[in-house]
Every structure is written in structure tokens, then in C-alpha cells.
Design a protein around this motif. Structure first.
Motif, PDB file in Angstrom:
ATOM      1  N   THR A  11       0.793  -1.231   0.000  1.00 26.55           N
ATOM      2  CA  THR A  11       0.000   0.000   0.000  1.00 26.55           C
ATOM      3  C   THR A  11       0.828   1.285   0.000  1.00 26.55           C
ATOM      4  N   ARG A  14       0.902   3.645  -3.209  1.00 24.15           N
ATOM      5  CA  ARG A  14      -0.389   4.304  -3.446  1.00 24.15           C
ATOM      6  C   ARG A  14      -0.641   5.404  -2.418  1.00 24.15           C
ATOM      7  N   LEU A  15      -0.351   5.121  -1.153  1.00 27.72           N
ATOM      8  CA  LEU A  15      -0.586   6.111  -0.107  1.00 27.72           C
ATOM      9  C   LEU A  15       0.321   7.323  -0.310  1.00 27.72           C
ATOM     10  N   PHE A  18      -1.160   9.418  -3.000  1.00 31.74           N
ATOM     11  CA  PHE A  18      -2.334  10.097  -2.448  1.00 31.74           C
ATOM     12  C   PHE A  18      -1.905  11.307  -1.611  1.00 31.74           C
ATOM     13  N   ALA A  19      -0.935  11.114  -0.735  1.00 33.09           N
ATOM     14  CA  ALA A  19      -0.454  12.202   0.121  1.00 33.09           C
ATOM     15  C   ALA A  19       0.158  13.322  -0.711  1.00 33.09           C
ATOM     16  N   THR A  33       2.858  10.245   5.147  1.00 33.99           N
ATOM     17  CA  THR A  33       2.801   8.803   4.895  1.00 33.99           C
ATOM     18  C   THR A  33       3.502   8.045   6.015  1.00 33.99           C
ATOM     19  N   GLU A  54      -6.440   0.187   4.414  1.00 33.26           N
ATOM     20  CA  GLU A  54      -5.838   1.246   3.607  1.00 33.26           C
ATOM     21  C   GLU A  54      -6.700   2.512   3.646  1.00 33.26           C
ATOM     22  N   ALA A  55      -7.997   2.355   3.737  1.00 38.03           N
ATOM     23  CA  ALA A  55      -8.891   3.514   3.840  1.00 38.03           C
ATOM     24  C   ALA A  55      -8.613   4.267   5.148  1.00 38.03           C
ATOM     25  N   ARG A  58      -5.625   6.401   4.557  1.00 31.90           N
ATOM     26  CA  ARG A  58      -5.964   7.600   3.785  1.00 31.90           C
ATOM     27  C   ARG A  58      -6.652   8.641   4.660  1.00 31.90           C
ATOM     28  N   VAL A  61      -3.903  10.340   6.683  1.00 33.67           N
ATOM     29  CA  VAL A  61      -3.156  11.277   5.837  1.00 33.67           C
ATOM     30  C   VAL A  61      -4.003  12.508   5.537  1.00 33.67           C
ATOM     31  N   THR A  62      -5.275  12.318   5.272  1.00 35.12           N
ATOM     32  CA  THR A  62      -6.167  13.450   4.993  1.00 35.12           C
ATOM     33  C   THR A  62      -6.234  14.389   6.189  1.00 35.12           C
TER      34      THR A  62
END
Length: 157
Positions: A11, A14-15, A18-19, A33, A54-55, A58, A61-62
Motif C-alpha cells: 500500500t 499508493r498512499l 495520495f499524500a 505517509t 488502507e482507507a 488515507r 493522511v487526509t
């Protein structure tokens, strides 16, 4: 390979993307991350049972990115106080300092300590671990050298 390690390897790219998409900055994306995975590691026993761990990453990180943006916004919106007006250095002092630079370091140091810091000769001797007569000698030589340099500068100007 542990379950967490496999989860991380699967993951992390991808993370990280996203970050980066949230922050626009590589350093911040890496920091967020890393922080998300550190928090995940601490909660791994319960987190691995989630339908989509993984959600959860996210979400972390959000929230980190949102807090970061808020701090930036507050910093930018807070008006900095006007800096105090500091007058330029005295021209005579600048002339003396420029002349001091032409003297040997020992003479320069004792002149500065004696005249700019108002230290007595005895205190200078103790601080520099030299005899009082050495300080007096450096002061005398320094004053004579300073007079020569200042005289030369007055003829140039």
C-alpha cells in the motif's frame, strides 16, 4: 514477512501518491505517509481486522494534511508586527571597526573588550589567561596601530 510488512509494501506507493496529491509537496507527503504507517503499526492488532485498512491510512493522511493546511493558513493570515526601526550603524563606529580589522587579533580583541565592552585591564587578563602587562602591551600597540590605520584612512577620504 509479517502481515504488517506485506500490508506496507502493498500500500505504501499508493498512499504516498495520495499524500502527494493532497499536499503538492514531496517532503510533506513523505512525512504524512510515514506518520500514518507509524500510527497503523501501533494499532495493527485491531486495524488488520478492518474491512479496508488502507482507507484508514488515507483518513489519517487526509487529517494530517488538513491540519497542515490550517496551520499554513493561520500563519499566512496572521499579520506580523512591524519590525522596530533600527538606525544604521554609526559611521565613526564603522570606520573604527574597519580599522580594527587591520590589526593583529590579540590587539583587536583587547581593544574591543576594553573600549567597546568597558572591561578593565585586570578582567581582560583573567579572561584571556595572560598577564596584566601583556594586556597593557597589546592595548598600547593596538592604539598605536589603530591611530596609523585611521590616519591613513583620513588621507584616502
Amino acid at each position: 514477512m509479517s502481515d504488517f510488512e506485506a500490508f506496507y509494501r502493498g500500500t505504501a506507493p499508493r498512499l504516498m501518491r495520495f499524500a502527494y496529491g493532497l499536499t503538492g509537496g514531496l517532503a510533506e507527503a513523505q512525512d504524512f505517509t510515514q506518520e500514518a504507517y507509524a500510527r497503523a503499526w501501533q494499532r495493527w492488532e485491531s486495524l488488520q481486522r478492518y474491512d479496508n485498512p488502507e482507507a484508514w491510512l488515507r483518513l489519517v493522511v487526509t487529517r494530517l494534511a488538513t491540519d497542515w493546511w490550517r496551520r499554513l493558513t493561520v500563519r499566512r493570515s496572521t499579520a506580523l508586527p512591524e519590525p522596530a526601526h533600527v538606525p544604521p550603524p554609526d559611521e565613526q563606529l564603522m570606520t573604527v571597526v574597519a580599522a580594527l580589522r587591520k590589526l593583529p587579533i590579540d590587539q583587536r580583541r583587547v581593544l574591543a573588550m576594553h573600549y567597546l565592552l568597558d572591561q578593565p585591564v585586570a578582567e581582560i587578563a583573567v579572561e584571556l589567561s595572560v598577564p596584566v602587562n601583556t594586556v597593557k602591551s597589546w592595548l598600547a600597540r593596538g592604539r598605536a596601530g589603530l591611530a596609523v590605520v585611521l590616519e591613513e584612512r583620513s588621507h584616502v577620504n
